[in-house]
Write a protein that holds these residues in place. Sequence first.
Motif, short mmCIF file in Angstrom:
data_model
loop_
_atom_site.label_atom_id
_atom_site.label_comp_id
_atom_site.label_asym_id
_atom_site.label_seq_id
_atom_site.Cartn_x
_atom_site.Cartn_y
_atom_site.Cartn_z
N GLY A 51 9.82 -3.32 -4.67
CA GLY A 51 9.06 -2.87 -5.50
C GLY A 51 7.47 -2.60 -5.38
O GLY A 51 6.85 -1.58 -5.38
N LEU A 52 6.84 -3.75 -4.70
CA LEU A 52 5.55 -4.29 -3.97
C LEU A 52 5.38 -2.90 -2.99
O LEU A 52 4.20 -2.80 -3.39
CB LEU A 52 4.91 -5.76 -4.10
N ALA A 53 5.96 -3.02 -2.78
CA ALA A 53 6.13 -2.42 -1.05
C ALA A 53 6.26 -1.09 -1.46
O ALA A 53 5.34 -0.27 -0.66
CB ALA A 53 6.88 -2.70 0.07
N HIS A 54 6.87 -0.63 -1.86
CA HIS A 54 6.84 0.69 -2.65
C HIS A 54 5.75 1.21 -3.24
O HIS A 54 5.12 2.69 -2.63
CB HIS A 54 8.21 1.48 -3.32
N ARG A 55 5.43 0.82 -3.32
CA ARG A 55 3.85 0.87 -4.60
C ARG A 55 2.80 1.49 -3.82
O ARG A 55 2.21 1.61 -3.04
CB ARG A 55 3.49 0.09 -5.61
N ALA A 56 2.67 0.06 -2.76
CA ALA A 56 2.04 -0.07 -1.54
C ALA A 56 2.03 1.39 -0.45
O ALA A 56 0.88 1.81 -0.03
CB ALA A 56 1.53 -1.07 -0.85
N ARG A 57 3.40 1.67 -0.34
CA ARG A 57 3.20 2.79 1.18
C ARG A 57 2.76 4.17 0.05
O ARG A 57 2.55 4.48 0.33
CB ARG A 57 4.86 2.53 1.14
N ALA A 58 3.55 3.76 -1.58
CA ALA A 58 3.02 5.33 -2.26
C ALA A 58 1.76 4.98 -2.32
O ALA A 58 1.11 6.68 -2.41
CB ALA A 58 4.03 5.04 -2.93
N GLU A 59 0.67 4.20 -2.33
CA GLU A 59 -0.80 4.52 -2.44
C GLU A 59 -1.23 4.63 -1.51
O GLU A 59 -2.48 4.53 -1.59
CB GLU A 59 -1.25 3.21 -3.51
N GLY A 60 -1.24 4.17 -0.20
CA GLY A 60 -1.30 3.49 0.84
C GLY A 60 -2.08 2.57 1.03
O GLY A 60 -3.25 2.70 2.06
N ALA A 61 -1.70 1.61 0.34
CA ALA A 61 -2.35 0.50 0.89
C ALA A 61 -1.49 -0.46 1.44
O ALA A 61 -0.48 -0.40 1.87
CB ALA A 61 -2.04 -0.01 -0.92
N HIS A 62 -1.76 -1.69 1.54
CA HIS A 62 -1.27 -2.74 2.69
C HIS A 62 -1.14 -4.32 1.97
O HIS A 62 -1.82 -4.18 0.28
CB HIS A 62 -2.36 -3.09 3.53
N LEU A 63 -0.46 -4.15 2.06
CA LEU A 63 0.74 -5.58 1.27
C LEU A 63 -0.27 -7.25 2.05
O LEU A 63 -0.60 -7.15 3.59
CB LEU A 63 2.04 -5.93 1.55
N TYR A 64 -0.95 -7.93 0.75
CA TYR A 64 -1.84 -9.52 1.59
C TYR A 64 -1.40 -10.57 0.89
O TYR A 64 0.14 -10.07 0.43
CB TYR A 64 -2.74 -8.85 1.06
N CYS A 65 -1.40 -11.64 1.52
CA CYS A 65 -0.43 -13.02 0.96
C CYS A 65 -1.66 -13.83 1.16
O CYS A 65 -2.42 -13.94 1.74
CB CYS A 65 0.68 -13.56 2.20
N LEU A 66 -1.90 -14.46 0.05
CA LEU A 66 -2.51 -15.54 -0.20
C LEU A 66 -1.91 -16.74 -0.45
O LEU A 66 -0.71 -16.86 -1.20
CB LEU A 66 -3.21 -15.04 -1.86
N THR A 67 -2.50 -17.74 0.53
CA THR A 67 -1.58 -19.15 0.41
C THR A 67 -2.43 -19.75 -0.09
O THR A 67 -3.72 -20.22 0.72
CB THR A 67 -1.14 -19.24 1.80
N SER A 68 -2.08 -20.90 -0.86
CA SER A 68 -2.91 -22.37 -1.55
C SER A 68 -1.98 -23.47 -0.91
O SER A 68 -0.75 -23.55 -1.14
CB SER A 68 -3.16 -21.71 -2.47
N LEU A 69 -2.21 -24.23 -0.11
CA LEU A 69 -2.25 -25.19 0.35
C LEU A 69 -2.05 -26.06 -0.76
O LEU A 69 -3.31 -26.36 -1.78
CB LEU A 69 -2.77 -26.15 1.66
#
Length: 154
Positions: A136-154
């Motif tokens: 779902g997140l990928a679908h929304r990103a592609r539809a909006e012309g957006a990119h996916l990001y990952c915020l990692t916290s150690l």
Amino acid sequence: MGVSHEYFLAGDRGMAVERATGPGVDGLDAGGMDPHLALPRLVAFAAGIPPARGERPELVWPDPGEVPYPHETPAASGTAWDDGTYLEELPDAWRDTLDDVVEDAVPMLALQACDIGEAHFADYLQAEDSIRTFVGLAHRARAEGAHLYCLTSL
């Protein structure tokens, strides 16, 4: 407390950094779904191909040009590198592969994902739910012309 990986979409890197460094990121908390180990395998399963070594997430923040040197005492002191939090942009090909996953494929993909040791799913249902959320997140990103990001916290 373990490592946390939170995935979200943003229109560009500037917006992603703003969201990541602001109060609370509204995204998918994928816990142990590491963007370097587990997620590439999930994307490969979704694409129906063996995991590739080519595409990798790209560091966005802290600024990759300001990586602290180990001879600094203490290393990273007074920089954005202090707290062990970093932001990466995922390849758009991964976004597109996840967006292309059809509903009928989710159960088998979840079963395969349960075999990814680094993913740390509690059970099949959690894997299935996480995959539906990722798709779902990928679908929304592609539809909006957006990119996916990952915020990692150690």
